[in-house]
Structure formats: structure tokens, C-alpha cells
Design a protein around this motif. Structure first.
Motif, PDB file in Angstrom:
ATOM      1  N   PHE A   2      -3.754   3.944 -24.171  1.00  0.00           N
ATOM      2  CA  PHE A   2      -3.821   3.406 -22.837  1.00  0.00           C
ATOM      3  C   PHE A   2      -3.235   4.228 -21.733  1.00  0.00           C
ATOM      4  O   PHE A   2      -1.834   4.594 -21.978  1.00  0.00           O
ATOM      5  CB  PHE A   2      -3.116   2.040 -22.867  1.00  0.00           C
ATOM      6  N   ILE A   3      -3.655   4.139 -20.523  1.00  0.00           N
ATOM      7  CA  ILE A   3      -3.230   4.975 -19.283  1.00  0.00           C
ATOM      8  C   ILE A   3      -2.938   3.713 -18.381  1.00  0.00           C
ATOM      9  O   ILE A   3      -3.785   3.040 -17.922  1.00  0.00           O
ATOM     10  CB  ILE A   3      -3.903   6.174 -18.947  1.00  0.00           C
ATOM     11  N   VAL A  38      -9.670   6.554 -24.822  1.00  0.00           N
ATOM     12  CA  VAL A  38      -8.703   6.771 -23.702  1.00  0.00           C
ATOM     13  C   VAL A  38      -9.118   5.188 -22.826  1.00  0.00           C
ATOM     14  O   VAL A  38     -10.198   5.468 -22.266  1.00  0.00           O
ATOM     15  CB  VAL A  38      -8.735   7.809 -22.971  1.00  0.00           C
ATOM     16  N   VAL A  39      -8.167   4.367 -22.788  1.00  0.00           N
ATOM     17  CA  VAL A  39      -8.446   3.379 -21.866  1.00  0.00           C
ATOM     18  C   VAL A  39      -7.826   3.211 -20.374  1.00  0.00           C
ATOM     19  O   VAL A  39      -6.427   3.522 -20.655  1.00  0.00           O
ATOM     20  CB  VAL A  39      -8.182   2.000 -22.654  1.00  0.00           C
ATOM     21  N   GLU A  51     -13.938  11.724 -13.733  1.00  0.00           N
ATOM     22  CA  GLU A  51     -12.971  12.819 -13.576  1.00  0.00           C
ATOM     23  C   GLU A  51     -12.004  13.006 -15.029  1.00  0.00           C
ATOM     24  O   GLU A  51     -11.472  14.118 -15.495  1.00  0.00           O
ATOM     25  CB  GLU A  51     -12.352  12.647 -12.408  1.00  0.00           C
ATOM     26  N   ILE A  52     -11.657  11.562 -15.387  1.00  0.00           N
ATOM     27  CA  ILE A  52     -10.735  11.614 -16.727  1.00  0.00           C
ATOM     28  C   ILE A  52     -11.462  12.224 -17.796  1.00  0.00           C
ATOM     29  O   ILE A  52     -10.912  13.212 -18.549  1.00  0.00           O
ATOM     30  CB  ILE A  52     -10.198  10.059 -17.044  1.00  0.00           C
ATOM     31  N   GLU A  53     -12.633  12.047 -17.955  1.00  0.00           N
ATOM     32  CA  GLU A  53     -13.463  12.694 -18.924  1.00  0.00           C
ATOM     33  C   GLU A  53     -13.521  14.094 -18.791  1.00  0.00           C
ATOM     34  O   GLU A  53     -13.250  14.813 -19.879  1.00  0.00           O
ATOM     35  CB  GLU A  53     -14.865  12.092 -19.372  1.00  0.00           C
ATOM     36  N   ARG A  54     -13.895  14.466 -17.660  1.00  0.00           N
ATOM     37  CA  ARG A  54     -13.948  15.825 -17.341  1.00  0.00           C
ATOM     38  C   ARG A  54     -12.620  16.728 -17.730  1.00  0.00           C
ATOM     39  O   ARG A  54     -12.441  17.780 -18.484  1.00  0.00           O
ATOM     40  CB  ARG A  54     -14.452  16.227 -15.803  1.00  0.00           C
ATOM     41  N   VAL A  68     -12.845   4.597 -21.178  1.00  0.00           N
ATOM     42  CA  VAL A  68     -13.166   3.341 -20.766  1.00  0.00           C
ATOM     43  C   VAL A  68     -12.344   2.688 -20.082  1.00  0.00           C
ATOM     44  O   VAL A  68     -11.178   3.233 -19.753  1.00  0.00           O
ATOM     45  CB  VAL A  68     -13.391   2.227 -22.010  1.00  0.00           C
ATOM     46  N   SER A  69     -12.699   1.749 -19.125  1.00  0.00           N
ATOM     47  CA  SER A  69     -11.443   1.272 -18.121  1.00  0.00           C
ATOM     48  C   SER A  69     -11.390  -0.376 -18.353  1.00  0.00           C
ATOM     49  O   SER A  69     -12.468  -1.108 -18.713  1.00  0.00           O
ATOM     50  CB  SER A  69     -12.453   1.446 -16.614  1.00  0.00           C
TER      51      SER A  69
END
Length: 110
Positions: A2-3, A38-39, A51-54, A68-69
Motif C-alpha cells: 500500500f502506498i 501495488v495499491v 505513471e506508477i506502473e511505468r 490498483v487505486s
């Protein structure tokens, strides 16, 4: 993983300052297992997940990662007003079974 970091407004234009989010993504990329979800818990603008995925793919091209968000959807100072709005119906995309989505190592590391 989690971020959940702050996304304060930038001075001048009022847009969300995503530098804390992107810095956190760069830091956790090195410690993620080969398969991870990654959430983003922080409230971020549309497109931030891309952008996070990149960033993650750049740092960990070998990993099988899902981004995911899960934002709070609450504006500072408006929690009561927003909470009084009837709940919307949300549907998630089809995801793999939890056994293939969450590696055992994540459960042990939390």
C-alpha cells in the motif's frame, strides 16, 4: 504493497503534488516480490496509476505487478458533506483468483 502518502496542493496552480507518491513507488520497487499488487491509497488524479506502473516496469521489468487505486474520496474539510451523499455502486474488473494475485511472501512480510 500500500502506498498512502500525502498529496498536498502545489503552490500556484493548486494541482496535487505527486512527488511523494512517485518517490514512494521508486523506493518500494526494489523490495517488491516478483509478483505483487501495488495499491495507491492516496487520492490522486486520473492517470496516476499509469505513471506508477511505468515507473515500476522501468525499475522492475522482471516482476509481475498489478497497480490498483483505493482512494479515500474525501476532500479536506468536506468529510461530513461527502459522507452524506448516497453510496455509488462500484464494480471491479475481473481479477485473477487471490492465490495467483497475492503471493504467500506478501502475507508473511506484512
Amino acid at each position: 504493497m500500500f502506498i498512502a502518502v500525502g498529496t498536498p496542493s502545489r503552490r500556484g496552480d493548486g494541482h496535487a503534488d505527486l512527488s511523494f507518491v512517485y518517490d514512494a513507488v521508486r523506493e518500494v520497487a526494489a523490495v517488491l516480490s516478483a509478483t505483487a499488487v501495488v495499491v495507491t491509497k492516496s487520492t490522486v488524479p486520473v492517470g496516476t496509476g499509469d505513471e506508477i506502473e511505468r515507473i515500476l516496469r522501468e525499475k522492475r521489468p522482471d516482476a509481475d505487478l498489478q497497480v490498483v487505486s483505493n482512494p479515500e474520496f474525501l476532500r479536506e474539510g468536506a468529510a461530513i458533506q461527502i459522507s452524506s451523499i448516497p453510496t455509488a455502486s462500484w464494480s471491479a474488473p475481473t481479477m485473477p483468483a487471490p492465490a495467483t494475485c497475492w503471493p504467500r511472501s506478501i502475507g508473511r512480510s506484512i
